[in-house]
Design an enzyme around this catalytic site. Structure first.
Site, mmCIF file in Angstrom:
data_model
loop_
_atom_site.group_PDB
_atom_site.id
_atom_site.type_symbol
_atom_site.label_atom_id
_atom_site.label_comp_id
_atom_site.label_asym_id
_atom_site.label_seq_id
_atom_site.Cartn_x
_atom_site.Cartn_y
_atom_site.Cartn_z
ATOM 1 N N SER A 33 0.750 -1.217 -0.100
ATOM 2 C CA SER A 33 0.032 -0.033 0.116
ATOM 3 C C SER A 33 0.948 1.326 -0.083
ATOM 4 C CB SER A 33 -0.749 0.168 1.390
ATOM 5 O OG SER A 33 -1.701 -1.047 1.393
ATOM 6 N N HIS A 64 -2.878 0.874 -4.936
ATOM 7 C CA HIS A 64 -2.187 -0.333 -5.346
ATOM 8 C C HIS A 64 -2.465 -0.126 -6.996
ATOM 9 C CE1 HIS A 64 -1.328 -3.260 -2.096
ATOM 10 N NE2 HIS A 64 -2.161 -2.239 -1.482
ATOM 11 N N HIS A 86 -5.193 -9.018 -2.066
ATOM 12 C CA HIS A 86 -5.408 -9.194 -0.804
ATOM 13 C C HIS A 86 -6.477 -10.320 -0.857
ATOM 14 C CE1 HIS A 86 -3.748 -5.274 -0.588
ATOM 15 N NE2 HIS A 86 -2.969 -5.703 0.529
ATOM 16 N N TYR A 88 -9.181 -10.247 1.379
ATOM 17 C CA TYR A 88 -10.232 -9.760 1.611
ATOM 18 C C TYR A 88 -10.952 -9.275 0.170
ATOM 19 C CZ TYR A 88 -7.646 -5.218 1.225
ATOM 20 O OH TYR A 88 -6.751 -4.235 0.901
ATOM 21 N N GLU A 89 -10.200 -9.087 -0.956
ATOM 22 C CA GLU A 89 -10.777 -8.899 -1.949
ATOM 23 C C GLU A 89 -11.845 -9.666 -2.688
ATOM 24 O OE1 GLU A 89 -8.119 -6.062 -4.465
ATOM 25 O OE2 GLU A 89 -6.732 -6.816 -2.875
ATOM 26 N N ALA A 116 2.229 -2.218 4.362
ATOM 27 C CA ALA A 116 2.012 -1.154 5.285
ATOM 28 C C ALA A 116 1.631 -2.112 6.552
ATOM 29 C CB ALA A 116 1.247 -0.146 4.905
ATOM 30 N N MET A 217 -2.408 -7.094 6.417
ATOM 31 C CA MET A 217 -3.197 -7.999 6.013
ATOM 32 C C MET A 217 -2.697 -8.594 4.386
ATOM 33 S SD MET A 217 -6.610 -5.198 5.831
ATOM 34 C CE MET A 217 -6.873 -4.413 7.395
ATOM 35 N N SER A 218 -1.514 -8.946 4.780
ATOM 36 C CA SER A 218 -0.792 -9.532 3.456
ATOM 37 C C SER A 218 0.266 -10.146 3.555
ATOM 38 C CB SER A 218 -0.562 -8.299 2.519
ATOM 39 O OG SER A 218 0.579 -7.360 3.014
ATOM 40 N N ASN A 241 0.786 3.241 11.431
ATOM 41 C CA ASN A 241 -0.050 3.932 12.406
ATOM 42 C C ASN A 241 0.488 2.849 13.780
ATOM 43 O OD1 ASN A 241 -1.404 1.762 10.649
ATOM 44 N ND2 ASN A 241 -2.688 1.557 12.750
ATOM 45 N N HIS A 253 -7.366 4.031 6.028
ATOM 46 C CA HIS A 253 -6.886 3.994 4.906
ATOM 47 C C HIS A 253 -5.811 5.151 4.361
ATOM 48 C CE1 HIS A 253 -5.126 1.373 1.468
ATOM 49 N NE2 HIS A 253 -5.917 2.262 0.525
HETATM 50 N N1 HPA Z 1 -4.094 -3.003 11.104
HETATM 51 C C1 HPA Z 1 -4.059 -3.975 9.887
HETATM 52 N N2 HPA Z 1 -3.460 -3.584 8.694
HETATM 53 C C2 HPA Z 1 -2.810 -2.506 8.612
HETATM 54 C C3 HPA Z 1 -2.851 -1.414 9.676
HETATM 55 C C4 HPA Z 1 -3.534 -1.949 10.704
HETATM 56 O O1 HPA Z 1 -3.478 -1.131 12.048
HETATM 57 N N3 HPA Z 1 -2.182 -0.417 9.177
HETATM 58 C C5 HPA Z 1 -1.822 -0.786 7.983
HETATM 59 N N4 HPA Z 1 -2.172 -1.936 7.463
#
Ligand code: HPA
Length: 278
Positions: A33, A64, A86, A88-89, A116, A217-218, A241, A253
Site C-alpha cells: 500500500s 495499489h 489481498h 479480503y478482495e 504497510a 493483511m498480506s 499507525n 486507509h
Molecule cells: N491493521 C491492519 N492492517 C494495517 C494496519 C493496521 O493497523 N495499518 C496498515 N495496515
C-alpha cells in the site's frame, strides 16, 4: 476456475512474460500500500498489466497499481509487482500465491516483500520500518493456506519447514543498510489478518499477548508460497499507525497511504541498498 491453481495456468503466465522480456529476473519484489513508486526507478522497464496474466489477481484497492515492472534496479534484474491483491478482495489463498508461483517458474530466487502495517509493539512509531524476523500464520492455523490442495511436487515438498521463512542473510544486509544510512531498523513478528476491518482494541490486546509486533493483511501467504518453492525472502513492514490498543484512536486507509509517503525514502534505501549488496 478450480478452487486451486494448476501448473498449466502458472506456466501459461510464464510463457506470456518470457515472450515480452529478454532478461532473467533474479529478484522478485512485491510493493504494498502506497509503496509502489519504487517501481518507477526500474531501468529498461517492460510493464505487463496483471490483467494480461490470468488468473493473476488484480488489485482493486486505492494505492495499489496493477502491473508487473521488469527490468534493472541497482544492477539486479528485477521483477516488481507494483501493487498486490489481498484475501479480503475475495481471492482464494492459492490465487494470492499465484504471482509467487509464476516467479518461481521464471527462475526468480529472492523475494522482497513490503507491506504497510499497524504497530502492536508500543516502541514502534509511524514512519518506522520493521524487518520481519518471523510471522504468525493465524489464517493458516484457521485452515486458509495458499498451499492447501494438491501439492506441486515439481516445485516443493508437501510439508515445508517454516523455521527459516525469512532469510537471515538478507535480514543482516538490511540491518547494515539501515546503519549505513543512519536510521534505526525495528525488528519483529508480523501477523496477517484477513481484514478488511482494522482491529478492535480487544483484537489488538490479543495480538500483543501472543507476541505480535506488527499487524497487516498480506505478506504471509506470499512468503509461505516462497518458502515452499525454496526462495529466500526478505520482509519489510512500514509502520503506518500505532495500533489502537486503548480504543481511543481511529485507523484509516488514508492514514496508511499518508504514512507510506513519509516512510518511502527509508524503505527505498533499504531495498536499493540490499540489491546493491546481493
Ligand atoms: N491493521 C491492519 N492492517 C494495517 C494496519 C493496521 O493497523 N495499518 C496498515 N495496515
Amino acid at each position: 476456475m478450480s478452487e486451486f491453481i494448476e501448473l498449466e495456468q502458472i506456466d501459461g503466465a510464464v510463457k506470456i512474460i518470457r515472450s515480452r522480456i529478454g532478461v532473467q529476473p533474479r529478484v522478485g519484489m512485491i510493493l504494498g500500500s502506497g509503496l509502489g513508486t519504487l517501481a518507477e526507478s526500474v531501468k529498461d522497464a517492460v510493464t505487463i498489466p496483471y490483467g494480461d496474466l490470468p488468473p493473476w489477481p488484480v488489485s482493486t484497492v486505492e494505492g495499489h497499481h496493477g502491473q508487473l515492472v521488469i527490468g534493472k534496479l541497482e544492477g539486479q534484474e528485477v521483477l516488481v509487482m507494483q501493487g498486490r491483491s489481498h484475501y479480503y478482495e475475495g481471492y482464494s489463498m492459492p490465487q494470492i500465491g499465484f504471482p509467487v508461483r509464476v516467479m518461481q517458474r521464471l527462475g526468480v530466487e529472492i523475494l522482497i516483500v513490503t507491506n504497510a502495517a499497524g504497530a502492536v509493539n508500543p516502541n514502534f512509531e509511524p514512519g518506522d520500518v520493521m524487518l520481519i524476523t518471523d510471522h504468525l500464520n493465524l489464517l493458516g492455523m484457521a485452515g486458509e493456506s495458499p498451499l492447501r490442495g494438491p501439492n506441486f511436487d515439481e516445485i516443493g515438498p508437501r510439508f515445508p519447514d517454516m523455521g527459516f521463512a525469512y532469510d537471515r542473510e538478507l535480514g543482516e544486509l538490511s540491518r547494515q543498510v539501515a546503519e549505513e544510512n543512519g536510521f534505526a531498523l525495528q525488528e519483529g513478528v508480523y501477523v496477517c489478518l484477513a481484514g478488511p476491518t482494522f482491529e478492535t482494541p480487544a483484537d489488538l490486546r490479543f495480538l500483543k499477548a501472543i507476541g505480535v509486533d506488527a499487524v497487516g493483511m498480506s505478506t504471509v501467504p506470499e512468503v509461505t508460497v516462497a518458502v515452499h518453492g525454496g526462495m529466500r525472502s526478505l520482509g519489510l513492514s512500514t509502520i503506518s499507525n500505532k495500533a489502537n490498543l486503548d480504543g481511543n484512536t481511529i485507523t484509516s486507509h488514508e492514514e496508511v497511504l499518508e504514512a507510506g509517503k513519509i516512510v518511502l525514502p527509508k524503505l527505498t534505501q533499504i531495498v536499493t541498498g540490499v540489491l546493491q549488496k546481493l
